[in-house]
Scaffold this active site. Sequence first.
Site, PDB file in Angstrom:
ATOM      1  N   LYS A 159       9.564 -82.255  16.374  1.00 13.55           N
ATOM      2  CA  LYS A 159       8.535 -81.999  17.308  1.00 13.55           C
ATOM      3  C   LYS A 159       8.340 -82.763  18.573  1.00 13.55           C
ATOM      4  CE  LYS A 159       5.252 -82.386  14.073  1.00 13.55           C
ATOM      5  NZ  LYS A 159       5.856 -82.768  12.990  1.00 13.55           N
ATOM      6  N   ARG A 180      -3.503 -80.811  11.277  1.00  9.90           N
ATOM      7  CA  ARG A 180      -2.523 -80.944  10.223  1.00  9.90           C
ATOM      8  C   ARG A 180      -3.336 -80.502   8.732  1.00  9.90           C
ATOM      9  NH1 ARG A 180       0.837 -85.224  12.080  1.00  9.90           N
ATOM     10  NH2 ARG A 180       2.509 -85.807  10.696  1.00  9.90           N
ATOM     11  N   ARG A 233      16.026 -91.990  11.308  1.00  9.68           N
ATOM     12  CA  ARG A 233      15.565 -92.255  12.527  1.00  9.68           C
ATOM     13  C   ARG A 233      15.030 -93.675  12.650  1.00  9.68           C
ATOM     14  NH1 ARG A 233      10.311 -88.198  13.094  1.00  9.68           N
ATOM     15  NH2 ARG A 233       9.187 -89.693  11.688  1.00  9.68           N
ATOM     16  N   ARG A 244      12.226 -95.469  12.078  1.00 11.42           N
ATOM     17  CA  ARG A 244      10.939 -95.759  12.333  1.00 11.42           C
ATOM     18  C   ARG A 244      10.238 -96.909  11.292  1.00 11.42           C
ATOM     19  NH1 ARG A 244       7.316 -90.863  13.860  1.00 11.42           N
ATOM     20  NH2 ARG A 244       6.150 -91.165  11.866  1.00 11.42           N
ATOM     21  N   ARG A 299       5.321 -88.225   2.945  1.00  9.12           N
ATOM     22  CA  ARG A 299       4.994 -87.358   3.982  1.00  9.12           C
ATOM     23  C   ARG A 299       5.422 -86.088   3.905  1.00  9.12           C
ATOM     24  NH1 ARG A 299       6.729 -91.380   7.773  1.00  9.12           N
ATOM     25  NH2 ARG A 299       8.129 -90.149   8.729  1.00  9.12           N
TER      26      ARG A 299
HETATM   27  P1  ADP Z   1       5.997 -87.329  11.732  1.00 10.62           P
HETATM   28  O1  ADP Z   1       7.051 -87.495  12.678  1.00 10.62           O
HETATM   29  O2  ADP Z   1       6.385 -87.889  10.434  1.00 10.62           O
HETATM   30  O3  ADP Z   1       5.301 -86.050  11.452  1.00 10.62           O
HETATM   31  P2  ADP Z   1       3.682 -88.190  13.244  1.00 10.62           P
HETATM   32  O4  ADP Z   1       4.343 -89.282  13.831  1.00 10.62           O
HETATM   33  O5  ADP Z   1       3.451 -86.921  13.705  1.00 10.62           O
HETATM   34  O6  ADP Z   1       4.889 -88.367  11.992  1.00 10.62           O
HETATM   35  O7  ADP Z   1       2.604 -89.129  12.493  1.00 10.62           O
HETATM   36  C1  ADP Z   1       2.585 -90.480  11.727  1.00 10.62           C
HETATM   37  C2  ADP Z   1       1.454 -90.183  11.043  1.00 10.62           C
HETATM   38  O8  ADP Z   1       0.326 -90.482  11.577  1.00 10.62           O
HETATM   39  C3  ADP Z   1       1.319 -89.728   9.795  1.00 10.62           C
HETATM   40  O9  ADP Z   1       2.199 -89.717   8.518  1.00 10.62           O
HETATM   41  C4  ADP Z   1      -0.176 -89.593   9.462  1.00 10.62           C
HETATM   42  O10 ADP Z   1      -0.586 -90.966   8.685  1.00 10.62           O
HETATM   43  C5  ADP Z   1      -0.954 -89.999  10.747  1.00 10.62           C
HETATM   44  N1  ADP Z   1      -1.309 -88.772  11.328  1.00 10.62           N
HETATM   45  C6  ADP Z   1      -0.670 -87.986  12.638  1.00 10.62           C
HETATM   46  N2  ADP Z   1      -1.350 -86.893  12.884  1.00 10.62           N
HETATM   47  C7  ADP Z   1      -2.269 -86.791  11.997  1.00 10.62           C
HETATM   48  C8  ADP Z   1      -3.254 -85.735  11.551  1.00 10.62           C
HETATM   49  N3  ADP Z   1      -3.476 -84.582  12.230  1.00 10.62           N
HETATM   50  N4  ADP Z   1      -4.273 -85.827  10.477  1.00 10.62           N
HETATM   51  C9  ADP Z   1      -3.979 -87.123   9.701  1.00 10.62           C
HETATM   52  N5  ADP Z   1      -3.083 -88.217   9.824  1.00 10.62           N
HETATM   53  C10 ADP Z   1      -2.250 -87.953  11.064  1.00 10.62           C
END
Ligand code: ADP
Length: 187
Positions: free
Chosen positions: A14, A89, A128, A130, A141
């Site tokens: 994404k 989400r 990745r 991170r 996750r």
């Molecule tokens: P990924 O690439 O793993 O999808 P993101 O960068 O989108 O991860 O998000 C990293 C973390 O930030 C998530 O694991 C969560 O803890 C938090 N987070 C991001 N967006 C949301 C959301 N819409 N609702 C709740 N937590 C979120």
Amino acid sequence: MACFILFGPPGAGKGTQAALLSGLLSVPHISTGDLFRAAVSEKSPLGVKAQGYLDRGELVPDEVVIDMIHVRLAQEDAQKGWLLDGFPRTVPQAHALDALLTSIDQTIDVVLNLSVSDEFLLDRLLGRGRKDDTEDVIRRRLQVYHEQTAPLIQFYRDRNQLTDVDGSSPVEVVTASIEEAVKPLLA
Ligand code: ADP
């Protein structure tokens, strides 16, 4: 006015696609994950609230995320559209977004669903590197995605707002499919 949501499991690509697409559409890329990581590294009150959830691979509570999006969508650069990445989400977040958009007189044009199978995702995420990408946190996750986020696919499909994109192809192929999908909306 172009209002897009990029939807997909962790590791679907994404972030990469959103960066390209926000340039194409000339709208800001709003990533809740990036906003939280920035807040955590600044140690702001929001970051302090969010850190434990990020470290465990859990979702930050809905009201915290919703408040953050509310503030972000009110900013100047978001008045002509946006590309949301990582939000909504959960089903309550999707309802909150509806209410927020009604209040600011905006609508979602399309939800792009980047779909990738779990085997692919695990490999990609492990590669990745991170800080929150340890194997246990990644598995958590993915589980959280299936339980709380995947139901949104049906939610937006029922509203005829969902467009599927195969996210397992090489980056350029995925980008081309996304461009194809959004072209009619730009005309
Ligand atoms: P990924 O690439 O793993 O999808 P993101 O960068 O989108 O991860 O998000 C990293 C973390 O930030 C998530 O694991 C969560 O803890 C938090 N987070 C991001 N967006 C949301 C959301 N819409 N609702 C709740 N937590 C979120």
